[in-house]
Design a protein around this motif. Structure first.
Motif, PDB file in Angstrom:
ATOM      1  N   UNK A  73      10.491 -83.733   9.157  1.00 54.18           N
ATOM      2  CA  UNK A  73      10.791 -84.156   7.796  1.00 54.18           C
ATOM      3  C   UNK A  73      11.998 -83.387   7.283  1.00 54.18           C
ATOM      4  N   UNK A  74      12.496 -83.800   6.121  1.00 53.55           N
ATOM      5  CA  UNK A  74      13.597 -83.110   5.446  1.00 53.55           C
ATOM      6  C   UNK A  74      13.070 -82.599   4.111  1.00 53.55           C
ATOM      7  N   UNK A  75      13.528 -81.438   3.682  1.00 51.61           N
ATOM      8  CA  UNK A  75      13.012 -80.895   2.436  1.00 51.61           C
ATOM      9  C   UNK A  75      14.113 -80.313   1.575  1.00 51.61           C
ATOM     10  N   UNK A  76      13.995 -80.563   0.269  1.00 52.63           N
ATOM     11  CA  UNK A  76      14.890 -80.015  -0.754  1.00 52.63           C
ATOM     12  C   UNK A  76      14.026 -79.302  -1.790  1.00 52.63           C
ATOM     13  N   UNK A  77      14.626 -78.356  -2.510  1.00 50.94           N
ATOM     14  CA  UNK A  77      13.917 -77.602  -3.556  1.00 50.94           C
ATOM     15  C   UNK A  77      14.317 -78.138  -4.917  1.00 50.94           C
ATOM     16  N   UNK A  78      13.326 -78.541  -5.709  1.00 53.38           N
ATOM     17  CA  UNK A  78      13.607 -79.095  -7.023  1.00 53.38           C
ATOM     18  C   UNK A  78      14.080 -78.004  -7.984  1.00 53.38           C
ATOM     19  N   UNK A  79      14.511 -78.424  -9.166  1.00 49.32           N
ATOM     20  CA  UNK A  79      15.023 -77.465 -10.142  1.00 49.32           C
ATOM     21  C   UNK A  79      13.949 -76.496 -10.621  1.00 49.32           C
ATOM     22  N   UNK A  80      12.673 -76.894 -10.516  1.00 48.37           N
ATOM     23  CA  UNK A  80      11.588 -76.000 -10.924  1.00 48.37           C
ATOM     24  C   UNK A  80      10.862 -75.382  -9.733  1.00 48.37           C
ATOM     25  N   UNK A  81      11.532 -75.367  -8.566  1.00 50.36           N
ATOM     26  CA  UNK A  81      11.039 -74.577  -7.441  1.00 50.36           C
ATOM     27  C   UNK A  81       9.973 -75.204  -6.583  1.00 50.36           C
ATOM     28  N   UNK A 116      16.850 -92.067 -10.093  1.00 49.64           N
ATOM     29  CA  UNK A 116      18.234 -91.718  -9.808  1.00 49.64           C
ATOM     30  C   UNK A 116      18.437 -90.239 -10.093  1.00 49.64           C
ATOM     31  N   UNK A 117      19.372 -89.626  -9.368  1.00 52.28           N
ATOM     32  CA  UNK A 117      19.698 -88.230  -9.608  1.00 52.28           C
ATOM     33  C   UNK A 117      19.629 -87.377  -8.360  1.00 52.28           C
ATOM     34  N   UNK A 118      20.224 -86.199  -8.448  1.00 47.97           N
ATOM     35  CA  UNK A 118      20.241 -85.237  -7.352  1.00 47.97           C
ATOM     36  C   UNK A 118      18.925 -84.461  -7.317  1.00 47.97           C
ATOM     37  N   UNK A 119      18.322 -84.355  -6.144  1.00 53.76           N
ATOM     38  CA  UNK A 119      16.993 -83.746  -6.021  1.00 53.76           C
ATOM     39  C   UNK A 119      16.962 -82.346  -6.617  1.00 53.76           C
ATOM     40  N   UNK A 168      10.128 -81.424 -10.507  1.00 55.10           N
ATOM     41  CA  UNK A 168       9.095 -82.002  -9.659  1.00 55.10           C
ATOM     42  C   UNK A 168       8.262 -83.028 -10.439  1.00 55.10           C
ATOM     43  N   UNK A 169       8.115 -82.818 -11.743  1.00 57.14           N
ATOM     44  CA  UNK A 169       7.359 -83.777 -12.563  1.00 57.14           C
ATOM     45  C   UNK A 169       8.051 -85.133 -12.577  1.00 57.14           C
ATOM     46  N   UNK A 170       9.391 -85.125 -12.730  1.00 58.33           N
ATOM     47  CA  UNK A 170      10.125 -86.384 -12.734  1.00 58.33           C
ATOM     48  C   UNK A 170      10.038 -87.058 -11.368  1.00 58.33           C
ATOM     49  N   UNK A 171      10.240 -86.302 -10.301  1.00 59.78           N
ATOM     50  CA  UNK A 171      10.205 -86.884  -8.956  1.00 59.78           C
ATOM     51  C   UNK A 171       8.836 -87.464  -8.653  1.00 59.78           C
ATOM     52  N   UNK A 188       7.972 -79.802  11.820  1.00 61.81           N
ATOM     53  CA  UNK A 188       9.398 -79.618  12.078  1.00 61.81           C
ATOM     54  C   UNK A 188      10.157 -79.948  10.800  1.00 61.81           C
ATOM     55  N   UNK A 189      10.613 -78.924  10.099  1.00 66.18           N
ATOM     56  CA  UNK A 189      11.144 -79.087   8.744  1.00 66.18           C
ATOM     57  C   UNK A 189      12.642 -78.791   8.735  1.00 66.18           C
ATOM     58  N   UNK A 190      13.445 -79.806   8.404  1.00 64.23           N
ATOM     59  CA  UNK A 190      14.887 -79.581   8.225  1.00 64.23           C
ATOM     60  C   UNK A 190      15.131 -79.157   6.785  1.00 64.23           C
ATOM     61  N   UNK A 191      15.633 -77.942   6.607  1.00 64.59           N
ATOM     62  CA  UNK A 191      15.846 -77.380   5.280  1.00 64.59           C
ATOM     63  C   UNK A 191      17.241 -77.764   4.792  1.00 64.59           C
TER      64      UNK A 191
END
Length: 484
Positions: A285-293, A310-313, A318-321, A358-361
């Motif tokens: 998988x692929x993972x990104x960190x939200x603005x609230x961690x 819409x928007x950059x991750x 996390x609430x919006x996503x 298997x995590x792509x950071x």
């Protein structure tokens, strides 16, 4: 636990079930080798052993981990058990970073250590030590070593017997690509004895006996999955391809790229669950960190392509996503209400099916928060099955500074400088697009003890070609299976 025991590190990786972890109290964990459960498993028959001596033995081979949340300016920490001062039996970690004995901390007495500088409130401190106040005698050490050697030999013998049994089961089958129907099967030119193929229209399996194709197994594809005709066909093909891969190699591991993304929308709980059910050795998988961690599973930098938002991750909460719905990806119409999973939800699926995570950071600045992913894996009991896919050297170097043992898949080139960098990281797999893989490339990395993983292929013939080149990991979109 950050680093249970240097002496037994390889055993933890290769034989994780040989240790029993016991939570003694909140923040305190003991790791006991299972071969030291009672005297008869360790001490030679007929040797008199008293209770005190055996307790000393257990203490000398058991590691204890104690975790503290520091108060403001705290420097002194007290342990629940004693260790041997000055014998290198105490390791101290601050926020996952190992400290230097005699420089960063002092072994004050058998139940205490003192840091050279005070900490901020809430800083995580971990002490890992042998809870033994007395050293073992030389004769008892020799008996312990002999018992451990016997355990290793028994495990090796069991592995060899299992390999032999697996080889016997597949010795009479030479799996080939499936064909559309029996007519197409009979039209094949120059089949060889033991060639085995499946027909897609019925799912039946045939073996060539040297003169004709003989039916050896019947199968109803509709029984595999009644969800949808299209998905049923895909699953039936996968079931067959799993057998193909198992017969081709005893080493290569197959990871499902973004989950089973040719059955369900990529990087969704449905795709992860399908990958586990299909028997993949790992789920990528692929993972990104939200603005609230919060770490979430999504491939793109934005949510636009795969969701109704819409928007950059990294700029979103996390609430919006979590309020968004997945509306992009294969077969998305078959799944109502899919959400963007969190990394924790993904790891729980991997644990459920005993798959590698298997995590792509991804994301600029992610290196500052890598410890959060490692801590999450530890808390979920997934540390030994965590593989972190890292694209740049700076992030890979930062990761190694905080954890020496977690497995890295580093996206790299084929030059000698690339080989040297990957080797210097240690516990690292060289990852590259499948078109870069040649026998010479495989040989150059394997000669340095470096495994290879590859990605980007989409056909069975491409995968079979990679198998012939002895790659170690295949991260596949359309085909896969487990060769545990």
């Amino acid at each position: 636990m950050t680093d249970y025991n240097i002496e037994y590190k390889d055993h933890i990786v290769e034989n994780p079930n040989r240790f029993r972890q016991t939570v003694v109290a909140p923040g305190i964990v003991d790791l006991v080798p299972i071969w030291v459960e009672n005297p008869s498993q360790v001490i030679q028959e007929g040797t008199p052993v008293n209770a005190d001596l055996f307790d000393k033995l257990r203490a000398n081979v058991t590691r204890r981990s104690e975790t503290f949340a520091a108060t403001a300016s705290q420097t002194v920490f007290n342990l629940t058990k004693a260790y041997l001062v000055g014998q290198g039996r105490l390791d101290v970690y601050i926020s996952g970073v190992k400290q230097r004995s005699g420089i960063d901390f002092t072994e004050t007495n058998p139940t205490r250590f003192t840091l050279s500088e005070g900490l901020d409130a809430g800083t995580v401190v971990e002490a890992v030590y042998f809870s033994a106040s007395q050293a073992l005698s030389e004769d008892l050490i020799e008996q312990v070593q002999a018992a451990e050697a016997a355990t290793i030999a028994a495990n090796d013998a069991a592995d060899e017997a299992n390999d032999a049994a697996t080889g016997a089961l597949t010795a009479n089958l030479n799996w080939k690509e499936p064909v559309n129907n029996l007519t197409a099967l009979n039209a094949l030119a120059s089949p060889q004895a033991r060639d085995t193929r499946q027909t897609k229209d019925t799912g039946n399996v045939y073996r060539y006996d040297g003169s004709a194709w003989v039916l050896i197994q019947t199968m109803d594809p509709n029984a595999i999955n009644a969800l949808d005709t299209r998905i049923t066909t895909q699953l039936a093909e996968k079931a067959n391809q799993l057998q193909v891969y198992m017969s081709q190699s005893n080493a290569t591991r197959y990871f499902a790229h973004r989950g089973a993304s040719n059955v369900a929308p990529e990087n969704t709980m449905a795709a992860f669950e399908f990958a586990g059910e299909l028997g993949f050795a790992g789920i990528e998988t692929d993972t990104w960190r939200t603005s609230d961690g919060v770490w979430v599973c999504i491939h793109d930098e934005t949510v636009d392509r795969t969701t109704n938002g819409t928007g950059t991750v990294t700029a979103l909460t996390s609430t919006y996503i979590n309020s968004l719905t997945i509306d992009g990806g294969l077969n998305v119409a078959l799944y109502d209400g899919l959400k963007v999973p969190t990394l924790e939800q993904y790891m729980r699926v991997c644990k459920k099916y005993n798959c590698v995570a298997a995590v792509e950071v991804k994301g600029t600045g992610a290196s500052a928060y890598l410890h959060e992913i490692i801590d999450m894996a530890r808390e979920l009991g997934m540390y030994n099955q965590l593989h972190l896919i890292i694209g740049d050297q700076a992030t890979a170097t930062a990761l190694r500074a905080i954890d020496k043992n977690v497995i890295i898949h580093h996206l790299t080139g084929t030059s000698q400088a690339s080989i040297d960098f990957v080797k210097g990281l240690g516990n690292t797999v060289a990852a590259m697009v499948y078109t870069a893989i040649t026998p010479a490339v495989v040989e150059s990395f394997h000669a340095e003890g470096i495994p290879l993983s590859t990605y980007g292929m989409s056909t069975l013939s491409q995968i079979l070609e990679l198998l012939s080149k002895n790659v170690d990991f295949i991260i596949a979109d359309n085909h896969g299976g487990d060769v545990k």
